[in-house]
Design an enzyme around this catalytic site. Structure first.
Site, mmCIF file in Angstrom:
data_model
loop_
_atom_site.group_PDB
_atom_site.id
_atom_site.type_symbol
_atom_site.label_atom_id
_atom_site.label_comp_id
_atom_site.label_asym_id
_atom_site.label_seq_id
_atom_site.Cartn_x
_atom_site.Cartn_y
_atom_site.Cartn_z
ATOM 1 N N GLY A 101 15.068 0.603 -16.878
ATOM 2 C CA GLY A 101 14.993 2.042 -16.603
ATOM 3 C C GLY A 101 14.088 2.692 -17.627
ATOM 4 C CD GLU A 490 1.954 -6.593 -2.578
ATOM 5 O OE1 GLU A 490 2.115 -6.989 -1.408
ATOM 6 O OE2 GLU A 490 2.883 -6.174 -3.272
ATOM 7 C CG HIS A 506 -15.941 8.916 10.681
ATOM 8 N ND1 HIS A 506 -16.677 9.978 11.160
ATOM 9 C CD2 HIS A 506 -15.272 8.422 11.750
ATOM 10 C CE1 HIS A 506 -16.446 10.131 12.456
ATOM 11 N NE2 HIS A 506 -15.589 9.188 12.837
HETATM 12 O O1 M6R Z 1 12.096 -2.064 -2.157
HETATM 13 P P1 M6R Z 1 11.185 -1.175 -1.406
HETATM 14 O O2 M6R Z 1 11.010 -1.570 0.014
HETATM 15 O O3 M6R Z 1 11.565 0.287 -1.509
HETATM 16 O O4 M6R Z 1 9.783 -1.325 -2.124
HETATM 17 C C1 M6R Z 1 8.676 -0.584 -1.750
HETATM 18 C C2 M6R Z 1 7.412 -1.168 -2.333
HETATM 19 O O5 M6R Z 1 7.485 -1.185 -3.726
HETATM 20 C C3 M6R Z 1 7.160 -2.599 -1.828
HETATM 21 O O6 M6R Z 1 7.101 -2.650 -0.451
HETATM 22 C C4 M6R Z 1 5.850 -3.142 -2.426
HETATM 23 O O7 M6R Z 1 4.758 -2.440 -1.904
HETATM 24 C C5 M6R Z 1 5.750 -4.647 -2.138
HETATM 25 N N1 M6R Z 1 5.280 -5.323 -3.307
HETATM 26 C C6 M6R Z 1 4.834 -4.950 -1.022
HETATM 27 O O8 M6R Z 1 4.626 -6.297 -0.829
#
Ligand code: M6R
Length: 612
Positions: A101, A490, A506
């Site tokens: 946190g 990623e 565009h």
């Molecule tokens: O746990 P969540 O679905 O809320 O997370 C959202 C994003 O952090 C998550 O989808 C992130 O973009 C992933 N690494 C995508 O692969």
């Protein structure tokens, strides 16, 4: 972001903490550390980099003792370094703390404590916590618990804390505010962890600690109380999944395993929500009447879950006639979106702990809105703060790049849209039947795509080396283009951009040359945008772009334009994104593999983004 574990019992703590951290490493992997208390001392070890470095160190210098805490870090305050790694200790070394946190008021607390003679070694926000506890003891706190309470009352921000006191030999403490923390209940041993998979192999019952609660764990019991000292009777829950669900199961990575799990998960969601008589049941507690009266929906989420929300918007507005908007939670929370209490808010989240998504929920609740979450993790903050939840039931998703959670979120939206449309009378029972028949074809079609992974691998390997790539799609497959590009970025670290194909002229058309791979999602059944998409692909061809086309079986048109064709089964257009994205997940996967990246733990990323 970071992962926290703790143990108290009769066994050696260090191997248990390390095992828990291995299972939590997907939450952060900049550095790791443990502290164990034994023989009147708190002994710690911490190392920069992957957990393996700490393991090697502990082999050389073992730490003995039967209670301890551990941490795997995703750096926020201060670079990944040994001194910034957790656990952090009080000046006298008698109190050790691990934290997930952010302590927002750490700077002012640090100044105050420095004035009182405390010496700080790190740049972290966390280090104020052991010093605050130490100061509370100096100021006369009657017990460790009271000193911890006093410290917690000074903190602003978010925390999941594990705390070890040298002079309180039979207890491990923990506390939670805004960051996830669970307590695992064993036989003469108890655990703390950021999530269930960390300790799934050791326990079958958990307590999901609530915000504003702390707990004292002994080997033979757990006492939960609020931070202001009221004893709480916690709800003990049985864990729904098995230890094997959090293992590799013979796959080379979690991501590959999770891609393969998708057909089974999609089938299970259909089986759960489509009744024998062909009607749909959401089982969420929101009544059909509620949906009949509904006239606006707002979907909020982040990353991959945002792409699922974009897909959900297209389906919902098309099938139900309800006005639907979608927004990134990180933007939504700072907008002034003029939402009335009648608007249904749909947060979408795999982890259920994403800070921006949670903040959006809280904001919408303050406006009086109902919250209907789509979420994967039982007991998570999103679930607890929502009025109703559609569970995606994927089991733990360990690969940092989301795959199975995405297709399950898409399936959730498909079922939700069909359900709302049918209860509102937007769909006749016959039409609903037709849609459901088409939806039932999706899991097999996804399976078929996965079976073609060797072909997709060749294409991924052929195009992995460029600096960039462009993903194009339209309508239902515009979110697919964004998600395909995100997966590629990623895990392969190759710049990739997803674009609505109609927007190409565009601007991004300027990028196209013979070295740019352009991934065109161009599947068709009866979709009116197919012809338009085809024209866009021809525009790419005319500029010598390296086309990789995702096309439907039987489409001979696109095969004339490129050798790199991924043929997928033709399913109804509305549901094609679930099938097409499987191809893009694999494409990204094999490009990343060819580039030699760490696929399950890509650099700089963390699985669950619990800070803003
Ligand atoms: O746990 P969540 O679905 O809320 O997370 C959202 C994003 O952090 C998550 O989808 C992130 O973009 C992933 N690494 C995508 O692969």
């Amino acid at each position: 972001m970071c992962g926290v574990v703790g143990y108290i019992g009769n066994k050696e703590a260090a191997p248990i903490l390390i095992d828990g951290l291995q299972r939590l490493e997907y939450r952060g992997y900049d550095s790791a550390g443990i502290a164990v208390s034994c023989g009147g001392k708190v002994v710690f070890g911490k190392e920069v980099g992957r957990l393996a470095n700490l393991e090697r160190e502990l082999e050389k210098n073992p730490i003995a003792g039967t209670r301890g805490i551990g941490h795997t870090r995703w750096a926020t305050h201060g670079a990944p370094s040994q001194v910034n790694s957790h656990p952090h200790l009080s000046s006298d070394g008698a109190i050790a703390v691990v934290h997930n946190g952010i302590i927002e008021n750490y700077a002012e607390l640090r100044d105050e404590l420095t004035g009182q003679g405390h010496k700080f070694l790190s740049e972290t926000d966390t280090e104020v916590v052991p010093h605050l506890i130490e100061q509370a003891l100096k100021d006369g706190a009657a017990s460790s618990a009271e000193a911890l309470r006093s410290a917690l009352s000074r903190l602003r921000g978010a925390y999941a804390l594990g705390v070890l006191f040298r002079d309180d030999p039979d207890t491990v403490y923990c506390a939670r505010l805004g960051s996830p923390l669970i307590i695992g209940l064993g036989e003469n041993e108890n655990f703390i962890a950021s999530d269930v998979p960390a300790i799934i192999n050791r326990i079958s019952e958990v307590i999901y600690l609530n915000d504003g609660e702390m707990a004292a764990l002994r080997a033979d019991g757990v006492e939960v109380s609020t931070i202001d000292g009221r004893i709480v009777t916690p709800e003990v829950k049985k864990i729904e999944f098995k230890a094997e669900d959090a293992e590799h199961a013979g796959f080379e990575t979690f991501m590959l395993k999770e891609i393969h799990e998708q057909p089974r998960i999609l089938r299970a969601l259909l089986a759960k929500h489509v009744m024998a008589d062909g009607t749909l049941e959401l089982g969420t507690g929101l009544s059909p009447d509620y949906f009949r009266k509904l006239n606006r929906i707002m979907i909020v989420s982040c990353g991959t879950a945002y792409h699922a929300g974009m897909y959900g918007k297209l389906l919902l507005e098309n099938l139900t006639g309800i006005a639907v908007e979608t927004d990134l939670a990180s933007e939504f929370r700072y907008r002034d979106p003029k939402i009335d209490p009648g608007t249904l808010i749909i947060p979408v989240s795999q982890s259920g702990e994403t800070a921006d998504t949670l903040a959006s929920i809280r904001m919408a609740k303050s406006w009086g809105c109902k919250i209907f979450a789509i979420c994967n993790v039982e007991g998570s903050s999103v679930v607890r703060e929502s009025d109703a939840t559609f569970f995606t039931n994927c089991g733990p998703e360990i690969g940092v790049a989301s795959t199975k959670a995405y297709t399950a979120q898409q399936m959730a939206f498909a079922l939700l849209a069909l359900y709302i449309a049918s209860v509102r009378g937007d769909l006749t029972p016959e039409k609903l039947k037709e849609y459901l028949k088409a939806l039932r074809e999706v899991p097999d079609a996804v399976h078929y795509v996965i079976q073609k992974k060797a072909e997709i691998q060749l294409i991924g390997e052929k195009h992995h080396d460029g600096p960039s790539s462009l993903y194009l799609g339209r309508r239902y497959n515009y979110p697919t283009a964004l998600e395909g590009a995100l997966k590629n970025k990623e895990i392969s670290y190759q710049h990739a951009e997803g674009y609505a194909a109609g927007e190409m002229k565009h601007g991004p058309i300027a990028l196209i040359n013979e070295s740019l791979p352009v991934i065109c999602i161009c599947t068709k059944t009866a979709d009116e945008v197919y012809e338009k998409m085809l024209s866009n692909v021809k525009e790419v061809e005319a500029r010598s772009g390296r086309i990789i086309a995702v096309v439907s079986e039987g489409d001979t048109e696109l095969a004339k334009l490129t050798d790199d064709v991924i043929i997928v089964p033709a399913v109804r257009d509305e549901f094609s994104p679930m099938v097409n994205v499987a191809a893009l997940q694999l494409l990204a996967y094999y490009a990343a593999r060819a580039r030699g990246t760490d696929i399950d733990k890509p650099r700089n990323l963390a699985k669950s983004v619990t800070v803003e």
